[in-house]
Design a protein around this motif. Structure first.
Motif, PDB file in Angstrom:
ATOM      1  N   GLU A 157     -56.338  -5.820  39.199  1.00 30.49           N
ATOM      2  CA  GLU A 157     -55.536  -4.723  38.665  1.00 30.49           C
ATOM      3  C   GLU A 157     -54.053  -5.056  38.607  1.00 30.49           C
ATOM      4  OE1 GLU A 157     -55.105   0.094  39.280  1.00 30.49           O
ATOM      5  OE2 GLU A 157     -55.838  -1.122  40.948  1.00 30.49           O
ATOM      6  N   VAL A 158     -53.518  -5.670  39.640  1.00 31.88           N
ATOM      7  CA  VAL A 158     -52.094  -5.999  39.663  1.00 31.88           C
ATOM      8  C   VAL A 158     -51.753  -6.960  38.534  1.00 31.88           C
ATOM      9  CG1 VAL A 158     -50.234  -7.104  40.972  1.00 31.88           C
ATOM     10  CG2 VAL A 158     -51.826  -5.570  42.136  1.00 31.88           C
ATOM     11  N   ALA A 159     -52.503  -8.036  38.408  1.00 29.34           N
ATOM     12  CA  ALA A 159     -52.230  -9.023  37.367  1.00 29.34           C
ATOM     13  C   ALA A 159     -52.371  -8.416  35.975  1.00 29.34           C
ATOM     14  CB  ALA A 159     -53.164 -10.227  37.518  1.00 29.34           C
ATOM     15  N   VAL A 162     -49.229  -5.870  35.517  1.00 30.74           N
ATOM     16  CA  VAL A 162     -47.987  -6.636  35.378  1.00 30.74           C
ATOM     17  C   VAL A 162     -48.026  -7.476  34.101  1.00 30.74           C
ATOM     18  CG1 VAL A 162     -46.575  -8.457  36.432  1.00 30.74           C
ATOM     19  CG2 VAL A 162     -47.446  -6.573  37.835  1.00 30.74           C
ATOM     20  N   GLY A 163     -49.202  -7.988  33.760  1.00 31.44           N
ATOM     21  CA  GLY A 163     -49.342  -8.748  32.515  1.00 31.44           C
ATOM     22  C   GLY A 163     -49.011  -7.905  31.297  1.00 31.44           C
ATOM     23  N   TYR A 164     -49.497  -6.677  31.263  1.00 30.40           N
ATOM     24  CA  TYR A 164     -49.174  -5.784  30.145  1.00 30.40           C
ATOM     25  C   TYR A 164     -47.704  -5.394  30.141  1.00 30.40           C
ATOM     26  CZ  TYR A 164     -53.571  -5.068  27.775  1.00 30.40           C
ATOM     27  OH  TYR A 164     -54.681  -5.253  27.003  1.00 30.40           O
ATOM     28  N   ILE A 218     -38.801  -6.034  43.080  1.00 29.31           N
ATOM     29  CA  ILE A 218     -39.269  -4.840  43.799  1.00 29.31           C
ATOM     30  C   ILE A 218     -40.787  -4.792  43.824  1.00 29.31           C
ATOM     31  CG2 ILE A 218     -39.371  -2.304  43.659  1.00 29.31           C
ATOM     32  CD1 ILE A 218     -36.429  -2.496  42.538  1.00 29.31           C
ATOM     33  N   VAL A 219     -41.422  -5.093  42.710  1.00 28.81           N
ATOM     34  CA  VAL A 219     -42.875  -4.983  42.572  1.00 28.81           C
ATOM     35  C   VAL A 219     -43.619  -6.100  43.307  1.00 28.81           C
ATOM     36  CG1 VAL A 219     -44.749  -5.106  40.863  1.00 28.81           C
ATOM     37  CG2 VAL A 219     -42.719  -3.710  40.405  1.00 28.81           C
ATOM     38  N   ALA A 220     -43.008  -7.256  43.412  1.00 34.69           N
ATOM     39  CA  ALA A 220     -43.685  -8.434  43.983  1.00 34.69           C
ATOM     40  C   ALA A 220     -44.227  -8.152  45.383  1.00 34.69           C
ATOM     41  CB  ALA A 220     -42.725  -9.615  44.025  1.00 34.69           C
ATOM     42  N   GLY A 221     -45.521  -8.306  45.520  1.00 42.25           N
ATOM     43  CA  GLY A 221     -46.154  -8.189  46.823  1.00 42.25           C
ATOM     44  C   GLY A 221     -46.331  -6.777  47.355  1.00 42.25           C
ATOM     45  N   VAL A 222     -46.037  -5.762  46.548  1.00 45.18           N
ATOM     46  CA  VAL A 222     -46.175  -4.374  47.000  1.00 45.18           C
ATOM     47  C   VAL A 222     -47.498  -3.817  46.491  1.00 45.18           C
ATOM     48  CG1 VAL A 222     -45.163  -2.059  46.886  1.00 45.18           C
ATOM     49  CG2 VAL A 222     -43.668  -4.054  47.001  1.00 45.18           C
ATOM     50  N   SER A 223     -48.162  -3.066  47.309  1.00 46.95           N
ATOM     51  CA  SER A 223     -49.427  -2.449  46.934  1.00 46.95           C
ATOM     52  C   SER A 223     -49.221  -1.421  45.824  1.00 46.95           C
ATOM     53  CB  SER A 223     -50.041  -1.745  48.152  1.00 46.95           C
ATOM     54  OG  SER A 223     -51.086  -0.885  47.748  1.00 46.95           O
ATOM     55  N   LEU A 224     -50.147  -1.385  44.892  1.00 50.88           N
ATOM     56  CA  LEU A 224     -50.087  -0.381  43.830  1.00 50.88           C
ATOM     57  C   LEU A 224     -50.222   1.031  44.380  1.00 50.88           C
ATOM     58  CD1 LEU A 224     -52.313  -2.087  41.100  1.00 50.88           C
ATOM     59  CD2 LEU A 224     -49.804  -1.897  41.126  1.00 50.88           C
ATOM     60  N   ARG A 257     -48.567   2.163  41.031  1.00 53.84           N
ATOM     61  CA  ARG A 257     -49.497   2.063  39.907  1.00 53.84           C
ATOM     62  C   ARG A 257     -49.059   3.005  38.776  1.00 53.84           C
ATOM     63  NH1 ARG A 257     -53.345   3.131  42.621  1.00 53.84           N
ATOM     64  NH2 ARG A 257     -54.349   1.107  42.861  1.00 53.84           N
ATOM     65  N   TRP A 258     -48.770   4.260  39.116  1.00 55.08           N
ATOM     66  CA  TRP A 258     -48.354   5.248  38.124  1.00 55.08           C
ATOM     67  C   TRP A 258     -47.075   4.794  37.433  1.00 55.08           C
ATOM     68  CZ3 TRP A 258     -44.403   8.124  36.404  1.00 55.08           C
ATOM     69  CH2 TRP A 258     -44.690   9.211  35.586  1.00 55.08           C
ATOM     70  N   ILE A 259     -46.118   4.306  38.210  1.00 54.72           N
ATOM     71  CA  ILE A 259     -44.838   3.876  37.646  1.00 54.72           C
ATOM     72  C   ILE A 259     -45.043   2.723  36.669  1.00 54.72           C
ATOM     73  CG2 ILE A 259     -42.611   2.798  38.197  1.00 54.72           C
ATOM     74  CD1 ILE A 259     -42.633   4.528  40.793  1.00 54.72           C
ATOM     75  N   ILE A 260     -45.849   1.738  37.040  1.00 55.84           N
ATOM     76  CA  ILE A 260     -46.081   0.603  36.138  1.00 55.84           C
ATOM     77  C   ILE A 260     -46.783   1.063  34.865  1.00 55.84           C
ATOM     78  CG2 ILE A 260     -47.305  -1.592  35.837  1.00 55.84           C
ATOM     79  CD1 ILE A 260     -46.746  -2.153  38.824  1.00 55.84           C
ATOM     80  N   VAL A 261     -47.790   1.911  34.988  1.00 54.97           N
ATOM     81  CA  VAL A 261     -48.468   2.417  33.796  1.00 54.97           C
ATOM     82  C   VAL A 261     -47.492   3.203  32.927  1.00 54.97           C
ATOM     83  CG1 VAL A 261     -50.263   4.003  32.960  1.00 54.97           C
ATOM     84  CG2 VAL A 261     -50.789   2.388  34.798  1.00 54.97           C
ATOM     85  N   HIS A 262     -46.644   4.011  33.552  1.00 56.23           N
ATOM     86  CA  HIS A 262     -45.634   4.754  32.792  1.00 56.23           C
ATOM     87  C   HIS A 262     -44.681   3.800  32.068  1.00 56.23           C
ATOM     88  CE1 HIS A 262     -42.701   7.648  31.540  1.00 56.23           C
ATOM     89  NE2 HIS A 262     -41.771   6.979  32.197  1.00 56.23           N
TER      90      HIS A 262
END
Length: 177
Positions: free
Chosen positions: A19-21, A24-26, A123-129, A147-152
């Motif tokens: 999920e993280v990859a 972050v890939g998108y 900030i995102v590196a190594g942090v749980s979604l 997770r919500w922030i990245i999707v947003h």
């Protein structure tokens, strides 16, 4: 209004990853899409509009730099606004970043965007979604998951990249994914 061919490489998001990859890939894919849509443009190109809209590609770079800082640093980590946002009278101009980009050089706009994207990546590196934001939603008072922030952010970029497609094509006919 344009210069040489782009050296920006856009990598497709992974087809089969965790999920993280995937997320972050998108996000990276959409960041690179914006870089491609603005690449090679002079001030004239970055300040061009596609009427009736007054939106510009330069304004979009500055806006998305602000959005990166706001969601990852201010909301997620709970930091104060960074400069240049901290000194802005937002009550006087809610769209300050869009309106003032015309005063910035292409180099400054690209550096501003790249600086805040790099800060977000750190900030995102190594942090749980599942990690929750320090600041809650103004509407529900609930905290946001990373997770919500990245999707947003993916949604924010996808929306603006659609705008960027139209604006760039109106400037010099450049089209593409």
């Amino acid at each position: 209004m344009t210069s040489t061919a782009s050296e920006i490489e856009r990598i497709d998001p992974p087809l089969a990853a965790d999920e993280v990859a995937t997320l972050v890939g998108y996000l990276d894919y959409h960041r690179q899409t914006l870089r491609l849509k603005t690449d090679g443009l002079s001030s004239e190109g970055l300040n061009a509009v596609h009427p009736p809209s007054t939106m510009t590609l330069g304004g979009m770079l500055k806006h998305l730099a602000l959005v990166e800082d706001y969601w990852f640093s201010v909301i997620f980590l709970g930091n104060d606004d960074a400069e240049p946002w901290k000194s802005v009278d937002w009550d006087a101009d809610r769209d300050w970043e869009w309106h003032t980009a015309v005063d910035d050089s292409p180099e400054h706009l690209r550096e501003l965007f790249d600086r805040f994207v790099a800060a977000s990546d750190r900030i995102v590196a190594g942090v749980s979604l599942d990690q929750l934001s320090v600041k809650p939603s103004r509407r529900t008072n609930e905290k946001f998951s990373l997770r919500w922030i990245i999707v947003h952010m993916i949604e924010e970029y996808a929306r603006h990249n659609g705008h960027a497609d139209l604006i760039r094509e109106s400037i010099d006919g450049a089209t593409g994914e």
